[in-house]
Motif scaffolding. Structure first.
Motif, PDB file in Angstrom:
ATOM      1  N   GLU A   1      -1.329  11.128   2.668  1.00 41.19           N
ATOM      2  CA  GLU A   1      -2.646  11.338   3.266  1.00 41.19           C
ATOM      3  C   GLU A   1      -3.238  10.065   3.874  1.00 41.19           C
ATOM      4  OE1 GLU A   1      -4.059  14.236   3.826  1.00 41.19           O
ATOM      5  OE2 GLU A   1      -2.556  15.382   2.724  1.00 41.19           O
ATOM      6  N   ASP A   2      -3.023   8.918   3.241  1.00 38.23           N
ATOM      7  CA  ASP A   2      -3.577   7.679   3.789  1.00 38.23           C
ATOM      8  C   ASP A   2      -2.571   6.941   4.689  1.00 38.23           C
ATOM      9  OD1 ASP A   2      -1.892   6.842   1.776  1.00 38.23           O
ATOM     10  OD2 ASP A   2      -3.407   5.733   0.676  1.00 38.23           O
ATOM     11  N   ARG A   3      -1.404   7.529   4.862  1.00 36.23           N
ATOM     12  CA  ARG A   3      -0.366   7.048   5.790  1.00 36.23           C
ATOM     13  C   ARG A   3      -0.037   5.569   5.627  1.00 36.23           C
ATOM     14  NH1 ARG A   3      -1.865  10.673  11.036  1.00 36.23           N
ATOM     15  NH2 ARG A   3      -2.009  12.570   9.823  1.00 36.23           N
ATOM     16  N   ASN A   4       0.073   5.147   4.360  1.00 35.97           N
ATOM     17  CA  ASN A   4       0.397   3.740   4.124  1.00 35.97           C
ATOM     18  C   ASN A   4       1.831   3.542   3.644  1.00 35.97           C
ATOM     19  OD1 ASN A   4       0.305   4.629   1.484  1.00 35.97           O
ATOM     20  ND2 ASN A   4      -1.252   3.176   0.814  1.00 35.97           N
ATOM     21  N   GLY A   5       2.601   4.622   3.488  1.00 35.62           N
ATOM     22  CA  GLY A   5       4.005   4.514   3.112  1.00 35.62           C
ATOM     23  C   GLY A   5       4.273   4.502   1.630  1.00 35.62           C
ATOM     24  N   SER A   6       3.223   4.405   0.805  1.00 32.78           N
ATOM     25  CA  SER A   6       3.436   4.408  -0.638  1.00 32.78           C
ATOM     26  C   SER A   6       2.596   5.508  -1.288  1.00 32.78           C
ATOM     27  CB  SER A   6       3.115   3.046  -1.249  1.00 32.78           C
ATOM     28  OG  SER A   6       1.769   2.709  -1.017  1.00 32.78           O
ATOM     29  N   PHE A   7       3.075   5.969  -2.431  1.00 32.70           N
ATOM     30  CA  PHE A   7       2.436   7.088  -3.124  1.00 32.70           C
ATOM     31  C   PHE A   7       1.205   6.600  -3.871  1.00 32.70           C
ATOM     32  CE2 PHE A   7       2.459  10.189  -6.780  1.00 32.70           C
ATOM     33  CZ  PHE A   7       2.036  11.261  -6.025  1.00 32.70           C
ATOM     34  N   ASP A   8       0.053   7.129  -3.484  1.00 32.70           N
ATOM     35  CA  ASP A   8      -1.219   6.806  -4.125  1.00 32.70           C
ATOM     36  C   ASP A   8      -1.699   8.081  -4.814  1.00 32.70           C
ATOM     37  OD1 ASP A   8      -3.885   6.383  -4.790  1.00 32.70           O
ATOM     38  OD2 ASP A   8      -4.324   5.264  -2.967  1.00 32.70           O
ATOM     39  N   GLU A   9      -1.597   8.122  -6.151  1.00 33.78           N
ATOM     40  CA  GLU A   9      -1.906   9.339  -6.900  1.00 33.78           C
ATOM     41  C   GLU A   9      -3.303   9.871  -6.632  1.00 33.78           C
ATOM     42  OE1 GLU A   9      -0.754  10.102 -10.936  1.00 33.78           O
ATOM     43  OE2 GLU A   9       0.792   8.556 -10.800  1.00 33.78           O
TER      44      GLU A   9
END
Length: 132
Positions: A102-110
């Protein structure tokens, strides 16, 4: 004044059409299927995604008590086929949830990426791998 009203009306129509043109992303799974019984701590995930611009998505495997696995699945030309490892479950029932970045930063943000579930599949874990 009339020109301003026409301009504002046109602007609102453009905004409305832009909002309605967002397409819904659909994840189609060939594996795992709903209700699959997992006999090992490996999970095969395969299928396709409707948006060709998406190059990856995230998954989480839970056993009803905690998350036993999570990661990133890379998509190649709209398709994916990957086997992942997960930790020993402590319960016989589980769920596999899939999420977009969702935040399109490439890492999983729970907190951010799990707000919208892209797809969810119920699975069960064979008693031979459950550690209570």
């Amino acid at each position: 004044m009339k020109k301003i009203l026409i301009f504002l009306f046109s602007l609102s129509l453009i905004s409305l059409s832009a909002c309605s043109s967002t397409k819904k992303v659909e994840l189609t799974l060939s594996s795992p299927v709903e209700g699959a019984k997992l006999e090992t701590t490996q999970l095969h995930m395969a299928g396709s995604i409707s948006d060709q611009d998406i190059s990856y998505f995230f998954y989480q495997i839970e056993d009803g008590h905690s998350f036993v696995g999570s990661g990133k699945i890379v998509i190649d030309e709209g398709r994916f086929d990957e086997t992942v490892e997960f930790n020993t479950p402590s319960n016989g029932n589980g769920t596999v949830n899939f999420y977009l970045d969702e935040d399109r930063n490439g890492s999983f943000d729970e907190e951010i990426d799990t707000e919208k579930v892209l797809h969810s599949v119920s699975v069960s874990f064979d008693e031979s791998i459950v550690q209570r």
